[in-house]
Design an enzyme around this catalytic site. Structure first.
Site, short mmCIF file in Angstrom:
data_model
loop_
_atom_site.label_atom_id
_atom_site.label_comp_id
_atom_site.label_asym_id
_atom_site.label_seq_id
_atom_site.Cartn_x
_atom_site.Cartn_y
_atom_site.Cartn_z
CE LYS A 9 -4.63 21.33 -0.71
NZ LYS A 9 -3.54 20.37 -0.38
CE1 TYR A 49 -5.46 19.08 4.48
CE2 TYR A 49 -5.13 21.45 4.67
CZ TYR A 49 -5.33 20.31 3.90
OH TYR A 49 -5.38 20.43 2.52
CG PHE A 57 3.42 17.51 6.45
CD1 PHE A 57 2.09 17.87 6.34
CD2 PHE A 57 3.75 16.16 6.49
CE1 PHE A 57 1.10 16.91 6.27
CE2 PHE A 57 2.76 15.19 6.42
CZ PHE A 57 1.42 15.57 6.30
NE ARG A 85 -8.54 11.91 -2.08
CZ ARG A 85 -7.63 12.41 -1.23
NH1 ARG A 85 -7.88 13.50 -0.53
NH2 ARG A 85 -6.47 11.82 -1.08
CB THR A 91 -0.78 13.31 -1.74
OG1 THR A 91 -1.96 12.65 -1.27
CG2 THR A 91 -0.45 14.47 -0.81
NE ARG A 102 -3.67 17.15 -4.89
CZ ARG A 102 -4.02 16.49 -3.79
NH1 ARG A 102 -3.96 15.17 -3.75
NH2 ARG A 102 -4.44 17.17 -2.73
CG ASN A 112 -1.34 19.08 -3.06
OD1 ASN A 112 -2.05 19.96 -2.58
ND2 ASN A 112 -1.12 17.94 -2.45
CG HIS A 115 -9.00 19.42 0.80
ND1 HIS A 115 -8.38 18.42 1.52
CD2 HIS A 115 -10.31 19.37 1.14
CE1 HIS A 115 -9.30 17.82 2.28
NE2 HIS A 115 -10.47 18.38 2.08
CD GLU A 126 -12.46 17.45 4.88
OE1 GLU A 126 -12.68 17.56 3.65
OE2 GLU A 126 -11.54 16.74 5.33
#
Ligand code: RTP
Ligand code: MG
Length: 138
Positions: A9, A49, A57, A85, A91, A102, A112, A115, A126
């Site tokens: 990100k 998203y 948010f 993951r 998260t 993270r 964070n 993704h 995606e």
């Protein structure tokens, strides 16, 4: 072979974490089959998203992921969807296990740094949003 979509990100790119994250993914044994840096459009961010579009948010999330360049990564490997993951951590970085990206590099849920697709179906969707088939290794 299983594939997934990872994205560093804007906060991760800004903070110079691109190299380190790629090194860790590659050292783990995953193969990078697609890689590019880009600033994503509002439309792409909203599509990516879409599952969160009713959440409070959402606006902040879209404005954050479009705030600067991201690094889009197509990754391949055994169990890579769940494995990525795991390497990312929870998260909210406050809840992420030590040694995860993270936990090690982030402090707030809104920024964070990385993704990763949540499951194989999201991964396929995606990857299709971010990469043309000619941009991916066979
Ligand atoms: P990602 O999709 O970015 O990999 O993150 P994730 O699966 O761990 O979390 P997800 O539930 O899909 O949420 C997407 C991103 O939205 C932000 N978020 N903010 N303020 C909040 O309560 C909140 N909840 C989620 C996070 O930046 C999260 O990564
Ligand atoms: Mg998610």
């Amino acid at each position: 072979m299983e594939r997934t979509f990872a994205m560093i990100k804007p906060d991760g790119v800004r903070r110079g974490l691109t190299g380190e994250i790629l090194v860790r993914l590659i050292k783990k044994g995953y193969r990078v089959v697609g890689l590019k840096q880009l600033v994503i459009s509002q439309e792409l961010a909203q599509q990516h998203y879409a599952e969160h579009k009713e959440r409070p948010f959402f606006g902040e999330l879209v404005s954050f992921v479009t705030s600067g360049p991201v690094v889009a990564i197509a990754l391949e490997g055994e169990g890579v969807v769940a494995g990525l993951r795991q390497m990312m951590g929870a998260t909210n970085p406050a809840n992420a296990a030590p040694g995860t990206f993270r936990a090690d590099y982030a402090t707030t849920i809104g920024e964070n740094i990385i993704h990763g697709s949540a499951n194989e179906q999201d991964a396929e969707r995606e990857l299709g949003l971010f990469f043309g088939s000619e941009e991916l290794l066979q």
